[in-house]
Scaffold this motif. Sequence first.
Motif, PDB file in Angstrom:
ATOM      1  N   UNK A 295       4.905   8.668   5.071  1.00 57.72           N
ATOM      2  CA  UNK A 295       6.090   9.410   4.802  1.00 57.72           C
ATOM      3  C   UNK A 295       5.924  10.941   5.342  1.00 57.72           C
ATOM      4  N   UNK A 296       6.752  11.429   6.027  1.00 56.76           N
ATOM      5  CA  UNK A 296       6.675  12.622   6.924  1.00 56.76           C
ATOM      6  C   UNK A 296       7.623  13.693   6.442  1.00 56.76           C
TER       7      UNK A 296
ATOM      8  N   UNK B  91       6.188  13.411  14.060  1.00 57.73           N
ATOM      9  CA  UNK B  91       6.948  12.909  12.813  1.00 57.73           C
ATOM     10  C   UNK B  91       7.591  11.647  13.259  1.00 57.73           C
ATOM     11  N   UNK B  92       8.114  11.361  14.516  1.00 56.94           N
ATOM     12  CA  UNK B  92       8.621  10.317  15.081  1.00 56.94           C
ATOM     13  C   UNK B  92       7.542   9.075  15.015  1.00 56.94           C
TER      14      UNK B  92
ATOM     15  N   UNK C 223      15.049  10.085   9.230  1.00 61.28           N
ATOM     16  CA  UNK C 223      13.991   9.388   8.665  1.00 61.28           C
ATOM     17  C   UNK C 223      12.966  10.300   8.112  1.00 61.28           C
ATOM     18  N   UNK C 224      13.059  11.791   8.450  1.00 62.42           N
ATOM     19  CA  UNK C 224      11.964  12.637   8.041  1.00 62.42           C
ATOM     20  C   UNK C 224      12.634  13.677   7.334  1.00 62.42           C
ATOM     21  N   UNK C 225      11.919  14.187   6.122  1.00 66.89           N
ATOM     22  CA  UNK C 225      12.334  15.239   5.425  1.00 66.89           C
ATOM     23  C   UNK C 225      11.905  16.510   6.103  1.00 66.89           C
ATOM     24  N   UNK C 226      13.246  17.303   6.369  1.00 65.52           N
ATOM     25  CA  UNK C 226      12.962  18.629   7.144  1.00 65.52           C
ATOM     26  C   UNK C 226      13.000  19.686   5.893  1.00 65.52           C
TER      27      UNK C 226
ATOM     28  N   UNK D 266       0.968  -1.199   0.065  1.00 67.22           N
ATOM     29  CA  UNK D 266      -0.050   0.184  -0.006  1.00 67.22           C
ATOM     30  C   UNK D 266       0.847   1.257  -0.055  1.00 67.22           C
ATOM     31  N   UNK D 267       0.580   2.177  -0.678  1.00 61.25           N
ATOM     32  CA  UNK D 267       1.537   3.319  -1.056  1.00 61.25           C
ATOM     33  C   UNK D 267       1.379   4.318   0.478  1.00 61.25           C
ATOM     34  N   UNK D 268       2.588   4.506   0.637  1.00 60.20           N
ATOM     35  CA  UNK D 268       2.555   5.465   2.138  1.00 60.20           C
ATOM     36  C   UNK D 268       1.859   6.627   1.952  1.00 60.20           C
ATOM     37  N   UNK D 269       1.235   7.044   3.046  1.00 60.31           N
ATOM     38  CA  UNK D 269       0.538   8.113   3.106  1.00 60.31           C
ATOM     39  C   UNK D 269       1.442   9.442   3.384  1.00 60.31           C
TER      40      UNK D 269
END
Length: 397
Positions: free
Chosen positions: A30-31, A21-22, A121-124, A3-6
């Motif tokens: 996907x954050x 975000x964590x 793990x997260x885009x800032x 399933x595609x990541x939301x």
Amino acid sequence: MDVMKRTVLISGASISGPALAYWLHRSGFAVTVVEKAGALRGGGYPIDVRGTAIEVARRMGILPQLQEAHIDSRRCTFLNADGSRLVSVPPSAVSGGTEEQDVEVRRGDLAAILYALVRDDVEFMFGDSIDTLDQSERGVDVAFRSGRRRTFDLVIGADGMHSHTREVLFGPEERFHRYLGYCFAIFTMPNTFGLSHELTLWNAPGKAAALYAVGDNDELHAFLNFHQPDPPFDALRNPDAQRDLVATVFAGAGWEVPAMVNAMREADDLFFDTAGQIRMPRWSSGRVALVGDAAYAPSFLTGQGSSLALAGAYMLAHALATDRDHTAAFAAYERDVREFADMNQALVDNGAATLFPTTAQALEQRDTMLRALVTMPSTPPRPAHSALTLPDLAPPP
């Protein structure tokens, strides 16, 4: 088939934003986090993490780091208007916290710990912010101030009491802001007083001045708080007007207040605001929701802003991980957190503001209460701190 990541955009990289975000990343989202400041904000006044939020920190694996960063204030000394000592008590006697379990850390330290936890793990996106939001059945089209445009499944406003996300979605802050009758100025100044691991608080009717020594540093956190029947809207966007207002209010005050006012005039990190709460009938609209101070700021008078932010972020992540229907998830988040937020906001109504009496009679009553604290056993933790039961968050897929 996978399933595609939301995809989720979170506005704000202070406390609730990185915490959310964590948990969302851990649940398979996907954050992206956008923060208008050019870098992580350091400094800031010390904040408390208590009750339910301690359990959130434990589940995140950051409780040992918070305990290591714990300020460990040893006493809180109250002074009379002439600067003479009224009484010294343990900090927990005033906060209603649990000395062995609660932690108090610099706000910047908590933000840095949270950021380190998620930065890989997260885009800032630093130095940018949301300009407009356009919702449709397929997602939220976001136009950023930088000119970039992107589409996300969900957008979460974690951008504080003066949330731009909330303004875009629900309208002006005035609709939701409950002014509590106080203004305050926070800044740093040299520790020329020999203070160490302690808070010293001076009071006169309607006025308070505090010096907070975090450890043995050569720098103090200074705090000037005063009663103001109506919010000074003109001063909120004008630093010179803020300095003038504070100087006028504290003219002729005793103790070290004149030196504090002089230091405020020179400070390059002055933060001025009103004591207030955000009270909203609902925290979401369509694919956009609010968390932390953006949705339910309790005010510094409760000492619960950061704890509410951590607990609220956990509960929002749990709701979104449990139900793929965002409408149902947002409704569950609100249903589960509303009473907890209300209880913490009500701490002001239940006497938290008695630390800052506005009349001579109320000041004498408060002083009588403080003298009694010296001979009384430790006060029990306030129920509001731990009233929220955390469900288990599903393990990552």
